[in-house]
Scaffold this active site. Structure first.
Site, PDB file in Angstrom:
ATOM      1  N   ASP A 158       0.587  -1.043  -0.416  1.00  0.00           N
ATOM      2  CA  ASP A 158      -0.363   0.128   0.367  1.00  0.00           C
ATOM      3  C   ASP A 158       0.761   1.282  -0.069  1.00  0.00           C
ATOM      4  OD1 ASP A 158       0.818   0.297   2.733  1.00  0.00           O
ATOM      5  OD2 ASP A 158      -1.145   0.084   3.652  1.00  0.00           O
ATOM      6  N   CYS A 170       3.483  -2.771   4.203  1.00  0.00           N
ATOM      7  CA  CYS A 170       2.355  -2.002   3.983  1.00  0.00           C
ATOM      8  C   CYS A 170       3.569  -1.060   5.242  1.00  0.00           C
ATOM      9  CB  CYS A 170       1.225  -2.245   4.394  1.00  0.00           C
ATOM     10  SG  CYS A 170       1.271  -3.009   5.908  1.00  0.00           S
ATOM     11  N   GLY A 171       2.260   0.477   5.879  1.00  0.00           N
ATOM     12  CA  GLY A 171       3.460   1.091   6.998  1.00  0.00           C
ATOM     13  C   GLY A 171       3.965  -0.241   8.470  1.00  0.00           C
ATOM     14  N   THR A 172       3.186  -0.394   8.659  1.00  0.00           N
ATOM     15  CA  THR A 172       3.391  -1.821  10.463  1.00  0.00           C
ATOM     16  C   THR A 172       3.367  -3.232   9.461  1.00  0.00           C
ATOM     17  OG1 THR A 172       1.100  -2.043  10.352  1.00  0.00           O
ATOM     18  CG2 THR A 172       2.771  -0.364  11.384  1.00  0.00           C
ATOM     19  N   GLY A 173       3.435  -2.914   8.270  1.00  0.00           N
ATOM     20  CA  GLY A 173       2.976  -4.700   7.112  1.00  0.00           C
ATOM     21  C   GLY A 173       2.048  -5.458   7.966  1.00  0.00           C
ATOM     22  N   GLY A 224      -0.870  -4.805   8.625  1.00  0.00           N
ATOM     23  CA  GLY A 224      -2.713  -5.227   7.807  1.00  0.00           C
ATOM     24  C   GLY A 224      -2.497  -6.095   6.833  1.00  0.00           C
ATOM     25  N   HIS A 226      11.386 -22.365   9.615  1.00  0.00           N
ATOM     26  CA  HIS A 226      10.403 -23.346  10.844  1.00  0.00           C
ATOM     27  C   HIS A 226       9.659 -23.345  10.155  1.00  0.00           C
ATOM     28  CE1 HIS A 226      13.253 -23.491  14.384  1.00  0.00           C
ATOM     29  NE2 HIS A 226      13.815 -24.246  13.612  1.00  0.00           N
ATOM     30  N   HIS A 252       8.727 -29.847  12.075  1.00  0.00           N
ATOM     31  CA  HIS A 252       8.197 -28.001  11.411  1.00  0.00           C
ATOM     32  C   HIS A 252       7.359 -28.518  10.575  1.00  0.00           C
ATOM     33  CE1 HIS A 252      10.569 -27.077  14.013  1.00  0.00           C
ATOM     34  NE2 HIS A 252      12.278 -27.203  13.217  1.00  0.00           N
TER      35      HIS A 252
HETATM   36  C1  RB5 Z   1      -1.273   3.073   6.270  1.00  0.00           C
HETATM   37  O1  RB5 Z   1      -1.764   4.338   6.971  1.00  0.00           O
HETATM   38  C2  RB5 Z   1      -1.312   2.035   7.732  1.00  0.00           C
HETATM   39  O2  RB5 Z   1      -2.623   2.128   8.892  1.00  0.00           O
HETATM   40  C3  RB5 Z   1      -1.300   0.312   6.801  1.00  0.00           C
HETATM   41  O3  RB5 Z   1      -0.207   1.072   5.945  1.00  0.00           O
HETATM   42  C4  RB5 Z   1      -0.706  -0.214   7.995  1.00  0.00           C
HETATM   43  O4  RB5 Z   1      -0.010  -0.152   8.417  1.00  0.00           O
HETATM   44  C5  RB5 Z   1      -1.701  -1.388   8.415  1.00  0.00           C
HETATM   45  O5  RB5 Z   1      -1.266  -2.236   9.056  1.00  0.00           O
END
Ligand code: RB5
Length: 143
Positions: free
Chosen positions: A8, A65-68, A70, A98, A133
């Site tokens: 994203d 994504c921002g955090t990975g 979502g 694993h 595993h």
């Molecule tokens: C988008 O702003 C952010 O929510 C998305 O990239 C991600 O971090 C979601 O898990």
């Protein structure tokens, strides 16, 4: 090897840097988007990558994504997908050894490109250990 990559807007820049690295490694990359920093919805891209891997058209996938978080949840909704969110090299390596993760999820707002690339290499260059595993990975398909 053929690999799909998707992100994203929060993971777009990291995706571009990882893609460049993969191409240098002679890996064929299928870029499923997004293609700029405009706000988009991570479920769309996690699903697309999950489906590409599950179909067998590519062997593996990388999602950002921002955090990975979502995009990893979205990819894991696709049957047959084992998407692992990793935040360090050890996690990326173990995700292959694993868990036999077929998709690696990374956070563009969590990792520097340098860190992420070392993690991608660790995941690509390690092998699934099988044995006990394998039994556990097989159990995942029964859930
Ligand atoms: C988008 O702003 C952010 O929510 C998305 O990239 C991600 O971090 C979601 O898990």
């Amino acid at each position: 090897m053929k690999l799909a990559i998707a992100a994203d807007h929060g993971g777009f820049e990291l995706k571009e840097q990882i893609k460049e690295h993969l191409i240098k490694r002679d890996i064929e990359v299928v870029d499923l988007g997004t293609h700029d920093c405009q706000s988009v919805d991570y479920p769309t891209f996690g699903k697309a990558c999950g489906e590409e891997v599950a179909s067998g058209r590519v062997e593996r996938g990388i999602v950002c994504c921002g955090t990975g978080v979502g995009i990893s949840i979205a990819a894991n909704k696709v049957k047959g997908i084992r998407c692992a969110l990793a935040t360090n090299v050890f996690m990326a390596e173990m995700a292959k050894r694993h868990n036999n993760a077929n998709i690696l999820a990374l956070g563009g707002r969590v990792l520097s490109p340098e860190e992420a690339i070392v993690m991608v290499d660790a995941w690509l260059d390690n092998k699934f250990e099988g044995g006990r595993h394998q039994r556990r990975v097989d159990m995942l398909d029964q859930i």
